[in-house]
Write a protein that holds these residues in place. Structure first.
Motif, PDB file in Angstrom:
ATOM      1  N   SER A  68       0.929  -1.185   0.017  1.00 38.38           N
ATOM      2  CA  SER A  68      -0.025   0.000   0.130  1.00 38.38           C
ATOM      3  C   SER A  68       0.875   1.196  -0.015  1.00 38.38           C
ATOM      4  CB  SER A  68      -0.740  -0.015   1.080  1.00 38.38           C
ATOM      5  OG  SER A  68      -0.286   0.020   2.404  1.00 38.38           O
ATOM      6  N   MET A  69       2.059   1.217   0.538  1.00 37.98           N
ATOM      7  CA  MET A  69       2.883   2.331   0.476  1.00 37.98           C
ATOM      8  C   MET A  69       3.439   2.765  -0.827  1.00 37.98           C
ATOM      9  SD  MET A  69       4.932   1.764   4.195  1.00 37.98           S
ATOM     10  CE  MET A  69       5.745   3.231   3.926  1.00 37.98           C
ATOM     11  N   ALA A  70       3.675   1.623  -1.586  1.00 41.83           N
ATOM     12  CA  ALA A  70       4.082   1.836  -2.896  1.00 41.83           C
ATOM     13  C   ALA A  70       3.077   2.753  -3.862  1.00 41.83           C
ATOM     14  CB  ALA A  70       4.381   0.520  -3.617  1.00 41.83           C
ATOM     15  N   PHE A  71       2.095   2.730  -3.536  1.00 38.87           N
ATOM     16  CA  PHE A  71       1.109   3.576  -4.374  1.00 38.87           C
ATOM     17  C   PHE A  71       0.486   4.699  -3.688  1.00 38.87           C
ATOM     18  CE2 PHE A  71       1.161   0.376  -7.739  1.00 38.87           C
ATOM     19  CZ  PHE A  71       1.283  -0.551  -7.231  1.00 38.87           C
ATOM     20  N   ALA A  72       1.110   5.228  -2.665  1.00 34.43           N
ATOM     21  CA  ALA A  72       0.810   6.333  -2.144  1.00 34.43           C
ATOM     22  C   ALA A  72       0.959   7.569  -3.203  1.00 34.43           C
ATOM     23  CB  ALA A  72       1.718   6.478  -0.661  1.00 34.43           C
ATOM     24  N   GLN A  73       0.007   8.292  -3.084  1.00 38.09           N
ATOM     25  CA  GLN A  73       0.012   9.487  -3.819  1.00 38.09           C
ATOM     26  C   GLN A  73       1.114  10.685  -3.473  1.00 38.09           C
ATOM     27  OE1 GLN A  73      -3.900  11.061  -4.477  1.00 38.09           O
ATOM     28  NE2 GLN A  73      -4.371   9.639  -6.032  1.00 38.09           N
ATOM     29  N   VAL A  74       1.940  11.072  -4.364  1.00 35.16           N
ATOM     30  CA  VAL A  74       2.823  12.184  -4.103  1.00 35.16           C
ATOM     31  C   VAL A  74       2.527  13.458  -4.802  1.00 35.16           C
ATOM     32  CG1 VAL A  74       5.190  12.741  -3.954  1.00 35.16           C
ATOM     33  CG2 VAL A  74       4.595  10.554  -3.344  1.00 35.16           C
ATOM     34  N   ASP A  75       1.862  14.641  -4.525  1.00 33.39           N
ATOM     35  CA  ASP A  75       1.792  15.835  -4.957  1.00 33.39           C
ATOM     36  C   ASP A  75       2.759  16.530  -5.160  1.00 33.39           C
ATOM     37  OD1 ASP A  75       0.619  18.422  -5.930  1.00 33.39           O
ATOM     38  OD2 ASP A  75      -1.287  17.548  -5.183  1.00 33.39           O
ATOM     39  N   VAL A  76       3.294  16.781  -6.621  1.00 30.19           N
ATOM     40  CA  VAL A  76       4.367  17.739  -6.774  1.00 30.19           C
ATOM     41  C   VAL A  76       4.337  19.127  -6.147  1.00 30.19           C
ATOM     42  CG1 VAL A  76       4.837  16.561  -9.136  1.00 30.19           C
ATOM     43  CG2 VAL A  76       3.356  18.593  -8.978  1.00 30.19           C
ATOM     44  N   ASN A  77       3.220  19.644  -5.921  1.00 33.37           N
ATOM     45  CA  ASN A  77       3.195  20.908  -5.360  1.00 33.37           C
ATOM     46  C   ASN A  77       3.308  20.844  -3.552  1.00 33.37           C
ATOM     47  OD1 ASN A  77       2.984  22.587  -7.690  1.00 33.37           O
ATOM     48  ND2 ASN A  77       0.719  21.856  -7.722  1.00 33.37           N
ATOM     49  N   LYS A  78       3.463  19.812  -3.165  1.00 34.60           N
ATOM     50  CA  LYS A  78       3.250  19.536  -1.600  1.00 34.60           C
ATOM     51  C   LYS A  78       4.782  18.776  -1.148  1.00 34.60           C
ATOM     52  CE  LYS A  78      -1.409  19.988  -1.405  1.00 34.60           C
ATOM     53  NZ  LYS A  78      -2.664  19.313  -1.181  1.00 34.60           N
ATOM     54  N   ALA A  79       5.216  17.817  -2.109  1.00 27.09           N
ATOM     55  CA  ALA A  79       6.570  16.942  -1.665  1.00 27.09           C
ATOM     56  C   ALA A  79       7.666  17.446  -1.565  1.00 27.09           C
ATOM     57  CB  ALA A  79       6.454  15.718  -2.701  1.00 27.09           C
ATOM     58  N   ASP A  80       8.279  17.018  -0.597  1.00 24.94           N
ATOM     59  CA  ASP A  80       9.899  17.333  -0.434  1.00 24.94           C
ATOM     60  C   ASP A  80      10.643  16.382  -1.214  1.00 24.94           C
ATOM     61  OD1 ASP A  80       9.645  15.053   0.923  1.00 24.94           O
ATOM     62  OD2 ASP A  80      10.267  15.494   2.822  1.00 24.94           O
ATOM     63  N   VAL A  81      12.028  16.693  -1.327  1.00 22.57           N
ATOM     64  CA  VAL A  81      12.922  15.828  -2.021  1.00 22.57           C
ATOM     65  C   VAL A  81      12.829  14.278  -1.823  1.00 22.57           C
ATOM     66  CG1 VAL A  81      15.656  15.296  -2.522  1.00 22.57           C
ATOM     67  CG2 VAL A  81      14.731  17.724  -2.262  1.00 22.57           C
ATOM     68  N   ALA A  82      12.653  14.006  -0.442  1.00 21.58           N
ATOM     69  CA  ALA A  82      12.631  12.460   0.003  1.00 21.58           C
ATOM     70  C   ALA A  82      11.153  11.626  -0.949  1.00 21.58           C
ATOM     71  CB  ALA A  82      12.591  12.376   1.526  1.00 21.58           C
ATOM     72  N   ALA A  83      10.294  12.578  -0.615  1.00 26.91           N
ATOM     73  CA  ALA A  83       8.768  12.150  -1.131  1.00 26.91           C
ATOM     74  C   ALA A  83       8.935  11.871  -2.636  1.00 26.91           C
ATOM     75  CB  ALA A  83       7.648  12.814  -0.842  1.00 26.91           C
ATOM     76  N   LEU A  84       9.507  12.849  -3.414  1.00 30.30           N
ATOM     77  CA  LEU A  84       9.671  12.678  -4.972  1.00 30.30           C
ATOM     78  C   LEU A  84      10.586  11.801  -5.199  1.00 30.30           C
ATOM     79  CD1 LEU A  84       9.973  16.789  -5.645  1.00 30.30           C
ATOM     80  CD2 LEU A  84       8.050  15.160  -6.257  1.00 30.30           C
ATOM     81  N   ASP A  85      11.695  11.553  -4.600  1.00 32.48           N
ATOM     82  CA  ASP A  85      12.731  10.371  -4.961  1.00 32.48           C
ATOM     83  C   ASP A  85      11.950   9.120  -4.764  1.00 32.48           C
ATOM     84  OD1 ASP A  85      14.701  12.064  -5.722  1.00 32.48           O
ATOM     85  OD2 ASP A  85      15.848  12.075  -4.004  1.00 32.48           O
ATOM     86  N   GLY A  86      11.049   8.993  -3.733  1.00 30.87           N
ATOM     87  CA  GLY A  86      10.559   7.732  -3.605  1.00 30.87           C
ATOM     88  C   GLY A  86       9.370   7.403  -4.698  1.00 30.87           C
ATOM     89  N   VAL A  87       9.239   8.133  -5.421  1.00 30.68           N
ATOM     90  CA  VAL A  87       8.212   7.856  -6.581  1.00 30.68           C
ATOM     91  C   VAL A  87       9.123   7.061  -7.794  1.00 30.68           C
ATOM     92  CG1 VAL A  87       7.020   8.606  -8.500  1.00 30.68           C
ATOM     93  CG2 VAL A  87       6.678   9.756  -6.583  1.00 30.68           C
ATOM     94  N   LYS A  88       8.927   5.982  -7.966  1.00 25.08           N
ATOM     95  CA  LYS A  88       9.546   5.183  -8.985  1.00 25.08           C
ATOM     96  C   LYS A  88       9.530   5.875 -10.387  1.00 25.08           C
ATOM     97  CE  LYS A  88       9.696   0.611 -11.591  1.00 25.08           C
ATOM     98  NZ  LYS A  88       9.133  -0.658 -11.715  1.00 25.08           N
ATOM     99  N   GLY A  89      10.779   6.132 -10.944  1.00 22.38           N
ATOM    100  CA  GLY A  89      11.148   6.849 -11.834  1.00 22.38           C
ATOM    101  C   GLY A  89      11.681   8.427 -11.945  1.00 22.38           C
ATOM    102  N   VAL A  90      11.439   8.625 -10.535  1.00 27.27           N
ATOM    103  CA  VAL A  90      11.992  10.005 -10.155  1.00 27.27           C
ATOM    104  C   VAL A  90      13.321   9.855  -9.520  1.00 27.27           C
ATOM    105  CG1 VAL A  90      11.627  12.259  -8.898  1.00 27.27           C
ATOM    106  CG2 VAL A  90       9.666  10.919 -10.150  1.00 27.27           C
ATOM    107  N   GLY A  91      14.164  10.631 -10.170  1.00 26.86           N
ATOM    108  CA  GLY A  91      15.521  10.681  -9.587  1.00 26.86           C
ATOM    109  C   GLY A  91      16.083  11.525  -8.902  1.00 26.86           C
TER     110      GLY A  91
END
Length: 115
Positions: free
Chosen positions: A17-40
């Motif tokens: 369930s954590m793998a499909f958590a939504q990450v909003d680009v307008n609210k996320a920090d670096v760690a959250a963005l890096d946690g999205v598969k495909g975002v480095g």
């Protein structure tokens, strides 16, 4: 033994369930963005640099402002949980088209006419 199986199942359910958590680009920090598969790290930096100039209005705005983010990449990121203002990329939930040579998808169902 049953307790171990139940514990393992619970751990898989939580991690899945954590793998499909939504990450909003307008609210996320670096760690959250890096946690999205495909975002480095470089894409995270580009997103945060552009967001500092103003929030992203929608997916087209994000794609225009972040270099290297085309439609295919945007769909994949959206399928991995990235959202813009709570919205997934249009087409992200669509099922992939049938593979070439797969005639079962192209065959019409047997139509019997009532007489």
């Amino acid at each position: 033994m049953i307790k171990k199986l139940m514990l393992a199942f619970a751990a898989l359910a939580v991690s899945g369930s954590m793998a499909f958590a939504q990450v909003d680009v307008n609210k996320a920090d670096v760690a959250a963005l890096d946690g999205v598969k495909g975002v480095g790290p470089s894409m995270s930096k580009a997103i945060l640099d552009e967001r500092a100039k103003g929030e992203f209005k929608d997916w087209p705005d994000l794609q225009t402002r972040v270099k290297g983010l085309g439609d295919k990449k945007a769909v994949k990121l959206s399928q991995s949980g990235l959202v813009v203002n709570g919205k997934a990329k249009e087409g992200a939930a669509a099922k992939p088209a049938a593979a070439k040579g797969d005639k079962s998808a192209a065959k019409p169902a047997d139509a019997k006419t009532a007489t």
